[in-house]
Design an enzyme around this catalytic site. Structure first.
Site, PDB file in Angstrom:
ATOM      1  N   SER A  42       0.844  -1.192   0.000  1.00  0.00           N
ATOM      2  CA  SER A  42       0.000   0.000   0.000  1.00  0.00           C
ATOM      3  C   SER A  42       0.877   1.239   0.000  1.00  0.00           C
ATOM      4  O   SER A  42       1.639   1.491   0.941  1.00  0.00           O
ATOM      5  CB  SER A  42      -0.905   0.015   1.229  1.00  0.00           C
ATOM      6  OG  SER A  42      -1.481   1.306   1.330  1.00  0.00           O
TER       7      SER A  42
ATOM      8  N   HIS B 217      -0.971  -1.065  -4.484  1.00  0.00           N
ATOM      9  CA  HIS B 217      -2.269  -0.791  -3.860  1.00  0.00           C
ATOM     10  C   HIS B 217      -2.330   0.702  -3.548  1.00  0.00           C
ATOM     11  O   HIS B 217      -1.510   1.223  -2.791  1.00  0.00           O
ATOM     12  CB  HIS B 217      -2.439  -1.625  -2.589  1.00  0.00           C
ATOM     13  CG  HIS B 217      -3.784  -1.472  -1.944  1.00  0.00           C
ATOM     14  ND1 HIS B 217      -4.886  -2.182  -2.360  1.00  0.00           N
ATOM     15  CD2 HIS B 217      -4.207  -0.691  -0.922  1.00  0.00           C
ATOM     16  CE1 HIS B 217      -5.922  -1.842  -1.619  1.00  0.00           C
ATOM     17  NE2 HIS B 217      -5.541  -0.928  -0.735  1.00  0.00           N
TER      18      HIS B 217
ATOM     19  N   ASP C  44      -4.638   3.824  -2.107  1.00  0.00           N
ATOM     20  CA  ASP C  44      -5.793   4.130  -1.272  1.00  0.00           C
ATOM     21  C   ASP C  44      -6.275   5.556  -1.512  1.00  0.00           C
ATOM     22  O   ASP C  44      -5.554   6.508  -1.223  1.00  0.00           O
ATOM     23  CB  ASP C  44      -5.403   3.978   0.205  1.00  0.00           C
ATOM     24  CG  ASP C  44      -5.183   2.532   0.567  1.00  0.00           C
ATOM     25  OD1 ASP C  44      -6.138   1.751   0.448  1.00  0.00           O
ATOM     26  OD2 ASP C  44      -4.042   2.180   0.962  1.00  0.00           O
TER      27      ASP C  44
ATOM     28  N   MET D 253      -8.889   8.323  -0.426  1.00  0.00           N
ATOM     29  CA  MET D 253      -9.797   8.681   0.677  1.00  0.00           C
ATOM     30  C   MET D 253     -10.256  10.122   0.497  1.00  0.00           C
ATOM     31  O   MET D 253      -9.451  11.002   0.199  1.00  0.00           O
ATOM     32  CB  MET D 253      -9.059   8.565   2.012  1.00  0.00           C
ATOM     33  CG  MET D 253      -8.424   7.206   2.246  1.00  0.00           C
ATOM     34  SD  MET D 253      -7.530   7.207   3.799  1.00  0.00           S
ATOM     35  CE  MET D 253      -6.790   5.571   3.755  1.00  0.00           C
TER      36      MET D 253
ATOM     37  N   HIS E  81      -8.029   1.401  -4.570  1.00  0.00           N
ATOM     38  CA  HIS E  81      -9.059   1.133  -3.550  1.00  0.00           C
ATOM     39  C   HIS E  81      -9.733   2.454  -3.214  1.00  0.00           C
ATOM     40  O   HIS E  81      -9.150   3.294  -2.537  1.00  0.00           O
ATOM     41  CB  HIS E  81      -8.347   0.512  -2.325  1.00  0.00           C
ATOM     42  CG  HIS E  81      -9.210   0.330  -1.124  1.00  0.00           C
ATOM     43  ND1 HIS E  81      -8.674   0.081   0.128  1.00  0.00           N
ATOM     44  CD2 HIS E  81     -10.555   0.340  -0.959  1.00  0.00           C
ATOM     45  CE1 HIS E  81      -9.664  -0.043   1.006  1.00  0.00           C
ATOM     46  NE2 HIS E  81     -10.810   0.120   0.384  1.00  0.00           N
TER      47      HIS E  81
ATOM     48  N   MET F 105     -12.107   4.788  -1.275  1.00  0.00           N
ATOM     49  CA  MET F 105     -12.848   4.966  -0.019  1.00  0.00           C
ATOM     50  C   MET F 105     -13.503   6.338  -0.126  1.00  0.00           C
ATOM     51  O   MET F 105     -13.140   7.281   0.574  1.00  0.00           O
ATOM     52  CB  MET F 105     -11.894   4.889   1.175  1.00  0.00           C
ATOM     53  CG  MET F 105     -11.440   3.457   1.465  1.00  0.00           C
ATOM     54  SD  MET F 105      -9.933   3.404   2.429  1.00  0.00           S
ATOM     55  CE  MET F 105      -8.747   3.442   1.087  1.00  0.00           C
TER      56      MET F 105
ATOM     57  N   MET G 183     -11.831  -5.894   4.359  1.00  0.00           N
ATOM     58  CA  MET G 183     -11.024  -5.043   5.246  1.00  0.00           C
ATOM     59  C   MET G 183     -10.796  -5.779   6.566  1.00  0.00           C
ATOM     60  O   MET G 183     -11.745  -6.285   7.175  1.00  0.00           O
ATOM     61  CB  MET G 183     -11.735  -3.715   5.530  1.00  0.00           C
ATOM     62  CG  MET G 183     -11.872  -2.765   4.343  1.00  0.00           C
ATOM     63  SD  MET G 183     -10.329  -2.282   3.551  1.00  0.00           S
ATOM     64  CE  MET G 183      -9.409  -1.574   4.924  1.00  0.00           C
TER      65      MET G 183
ATOM     66  N   ASP H  33      -6.972  -6.501   3.452  1.00  0.00           N
ATOM     67  CA  ASP H  33      -6.315  -5.190   3.579  1.00  0.00           C
ATOM     68  C   ASP H  33      -6.448  -4.659   5.004  1.00  0.00           C
ATOM     69  O   ASP H  33      -7.570  -4.465   5.487  1.00  0.00           O
ATOM     70  CB  ASP H  33      -7.000  -4.241   2.578  1.00  0.00           C
ATOM     71  CG  ASP H  33      -6.399  -2.839   2.541  1.00  0.00           C
ATOM     72  OD1 ASP H  33      -5.363  -2.616   3.196  1.00  0.00           O
ATOM     73  OD2 ASP H  33      -6.977  -1.986   1.838  1.00  0.00           O
TER      74      ASP H  33
HETATM   75  C1  DX5 Z   1      -6.654   1.467   5.115  1.00  0.00           C
HETATM   76  C2  DX5 Z   1      -6.142   1.194   3.742  1.00  0.00           C
HETATM   77  C3  DX5 Z   1      -5.025   0.243   3.703  1.00  0.00           C
HETATM   78  C4  DX5 Z   1      -3.792   0.702   4.462  1.00  0.00           C
HETATM   79  C5  DX5 Z   1      -3.107  -0.526   4.930  1.00  0.00           C
HETATM   80  O1  DX5 Z   1      -7.832   2.182   5.035  1.00  0.00           O
HETATM   81  O2  DX5 Z   1      -7.170   0.658   2.926  1.00  0.00           O
HETATM   82  O3  DX5 Z   1      -4.679  -0.128   2.375  1.00  0.00           O
HETATM   83  O4  DX5 Z   1      -2.923   1.474   3.705  1.00  0.00           O
HETATM   84  O5  DX5 Z   1      -2.077  -0.159   5.769  1.00  0.00           O
HETATM   85  P1  DX5 Z   1      -1.455  -1.158   6.838  1.00  0.00           P
HETATM   86  O6  DX5 Z   1      -0.926  -2.337   6.074  1.00  0.00           O
HETATM   87  O7  DX5 Z   1      -0.402  -0.339   7.489  1.00  0.00           O
HETATM   88  O8  DX5 Z   1      -2.573  -1.580   7.766  1.00  0.00           O
HETATM   89 ZN    ZN Z   2      -6.567  -0.164   0.947  1.00  0.00          ZN
END
Ligand code: DX5
Ligand code: ZN
Length: 212
Positions: free
Chosen positions: A7, A31, A33, A35, A64, A66, A135, A173
């Site tokens: 990630s 990956h 993220d 947000m 991903h 969010m 998740m 994840d």
């Molecule tokens: C959290 C993200 C993850 C995050 C994982 O909302 O979707 O992808 O980056 O990070 P770690 O591996 O540190 O939990």
């Molecule tokens: Zn993620």
């Protein structure tokens, strides 16, 4: 065997090229993220970062989302270089329509669920998705503690996918590391996402090896 997807939320943004090269060399997917500060309380990064990573990536980008109303951004993320695109089941009115839109844009589609959503709610979509994202922490922040209840959730999904004879992959994840990777694979996970376990490690390459 599982695919390893570091990630980039935990990458070094001042030296992003170095971490992109690392993933090209040692891992299987990027990956990313996204947000929006609405669907989750945190804000991460957007199109310029995705495009920059895409320009140097030799492995597929697994984006991903969010965010609320993911349907409004599918085309933009396809243009920015995504290869796989997931959104949260409860972020949209019609998940099936969003999956169809992702496919129209030439991407692999996935639906994500937080730990408080019953895995059975994914069952109606397993035959249309290339993957589902389970998740193992509440979406929003890297570096959280892995939730042990995840194993049973993955097993339930794996049983349903197998009983229907579907190709749908299971991605997990949140809080994933060399400590739980073997058990996650045994439960049925196909894609392991890890942020802090990789990029905060003294030896990131060894961290990826320990997950393999
Ligand atoms: C959290 C993200 C993850 C995050 C994982 O909302 O979707 O992808 O980056 O990070 P770690 O591996 O540190 O939990
Ligand atoms: Zn993620």
């Amino acid at each position: 065997m599982a695919l390893i997807a570091p990630s980039m939320l935990s990458a070094d943004f001042l030296h992003l090229e170095k971490d992109v090269e690392f993933v090209n060399r040692h891992a299987d997917l990027f990956h990313l993220d996204i947000m929006d500060g609405v669907f989750v309380p945190n804000i991460s990064y957007g199109f310029p970062v995705v495009e920059a990573i895409a320009s140097a990536a030799s492995k597929p980008l697994d984006v991903h989302l969010m965010i609320v109303r993911p349907e409004n951004y599918v085309e933009r993320f396809a243009k920015a270089g995504a290869g796989m695109l997931s959104f949260h089941l409860n972020a949209t009115e019609n998940p099936g329509d969003v999956v169809a839109l992702i496919h129209e844009n030439g991407l692999k589609a996935g639906i994500a669920i937080n730990p408080d959503i019953a895995v059975e709610r994914l069952f109606p979509y397993l035959h249309v998705c290339e993957f589902v994202l389970v998740m193992s922490v509440f979406a929003g922040f890297g570096g959280q503690k892995f939730m042990e209840g995840t194993y049973g959730r993955i097993e339930t999904l794996r049983r349903e996918i197998s009983s229907q004879g579907l190709p749908c992959l299971i991605e997990v994840d949140g809080g994933v590391s060399g400590k739980n990777a073997a058990a996650l694979k045994a439960a049925g996970a196909d894609i392991l996402v890890a942020g802090s376990a990789v990029f905060m490690a003294d030896d990131p390459a060894a961290a990826v090896s320990s997950m393999r």
